[in-house]
Design a protein around this motif. Sequence first.
Motif, short mmCIF file in Angstrom:
data_model
loop_
_atom_site.label_atom_id
_atom_site.label_comp_id
_atom_site.label_asym_id
_atom_site.label_seq_id
_atom_site.Cartn_x
_atom_site.Cartn_y
_atom_site.Cartn_z
N THR A 1 0.69 -1.25 0.12
CA THR A 1 -0.06 0.03 0.03
C THR A 1 1.08 1.30 -0.13
O THR A 1 2.15 1.04 0.08
N TYR A 2 0.31 2.35 -0.15
CA TYR A 2 1.15 3.45 -0.25
C TYR A 2 1.36 4.34 1.19
O TYR A 2 1.52 5.36 1.28
N ASP A 3 0.54 3.40 2.21
CA ASP A 3 0.63 3.97 3.53
C ASP A 3 1.73 3.86 4.15
O ASP A 3 2.95 3.19 3.75
N GLN B 1 6.79 6.18 -0.45
CA GLN B 1 7.15 6.78 -1.38
C GLN B 1 6.55 6.49 -2.86
O GLN B 1 7.03 7.10 -3.86
N SER B 2 5.72 5.36 -2.72
CA SER B 2 5.17 4.69 -4.18
C SER B 2 5.96 4.43 -4.88
O SER B 2 5.92 4.42 -6.33
N PRO C 1 2.56 -10.69 5.09
CA PRO C 1 3.14 -9.53 5.02
C PRO C 1 2.33 -8.21 4.40
O PRO C 1 1.71 -8.43 3.44
N VAL C 2 2.22 -7.16 5.17
CA VAL C 2 1.79 -5.98 4.76
C VAL C 2 2.80 -4.87 4.64
O VAL C 2 3.48 -4.36 5.67
N GLY D 1 0.00 9.28 -4.42
CA GLY D 1 0.80 8.02 -4.29
C GLY D 1 0.02 6.83 -4.09
O GLY D 1 0.47 5.69 -4.28
N VAL D 2 -1.50 6.78 -4.15
CA VAL D 2 -2.48 5.67 -4.09
C VAL D 2 -2.35 5.06 -5.52
O VAL D 2 -2.06 5.68 -6.49
N PRO D 3 -2.23 3.60 -5.45
CA PRO D 3 -2.22 3.02 -6.77
C PRO D 3 -3.56 2.53 -7.18
O PRO D 3 -4.79 2.63 -6.64
N TYR D 4 -3.54 2.45 -8.55
CA TYR D 4 -4.92 1.39 -9.19
C TYR D 4 -5.08 0.12 -8.22
O TYR D 4 -4.01 -0.45 -8.58
#
Length: 263
Positions: free
Chosen positions: A12-14, A37-38, A31-32, A59-62
């Motif tokens: 994730t972008y978090d 920084q994407s 694992p997460v 920074g969020v992905p599709y």
Amino acid sequence: MRAKGLGVVVITYDTREIVEDFATRKQITLPVLGDAQSRIIRDFGVLNTAVPEGHMWMGVPYPGTFIVDANGMVKSKYFEDTYQDRFSTPTILLREFGSVAGTRETVVRTDHLEMRYYATRDPIRPNLRFTLVADFEMPEKMHVYTPEVKNYIPIDFQLEPSDKFRARPVDYPQGELLHLEAIDETVPVYEGKFRLTQDVVMASTRSLEEILSGESQITIRGKLRYQACDDKICYLPQTLPMEWTLNVEPLDRQRVPEAIRHK
């Protein structure tokens, strides 16, 4: 997943703090990874470029799923046109490996075939894409006709329309050509064991909540129509009712503590 030789990881972008809070609360054991920084998101080409610089979602992905081999090569990917819609893991396993990762099973037996049908996921959630599966086994010398047959009644799998979900096209497998000596014709048929599948995408969160009005289950109804024949006789066409009752799981809307939220 592990039985098929796959490891599973979420990216994730978090930030690490947000990931830790969510994973702990939801008791996630796989694992997460926080790609704050994407960088990995950009490497895979799925950065949502519609989000402007400076926005909290930058920074969020599709969202989607990649299956990647040990050398980092993408072997397949699962993305939807609408970002809220998500493929369920059992549907991916079904498509990739034919895995029977189903829920409770309903068995129907007739003089011509045995049908076992189930959904790949229960409970379900808004926007989730899962699969309805029907597995068939036919006696020796018995057959049914494939959808492309001419002048005969083909097998036909249909769902009743509903505003609770969108039904995708039925996936009919490739049949075999059978020569009927009695009438000197060659026709496309299914024999022995075969499988029909149909993906279903649940309605959005707001729409589904309004439709259900507090109910925690939905029922999907459909029917199977076919005409079975053996090497001597074509039997009367049959219509079999089908029904799936599934639990609906609401989305988790709890936010992380304000001190660690995206700014």
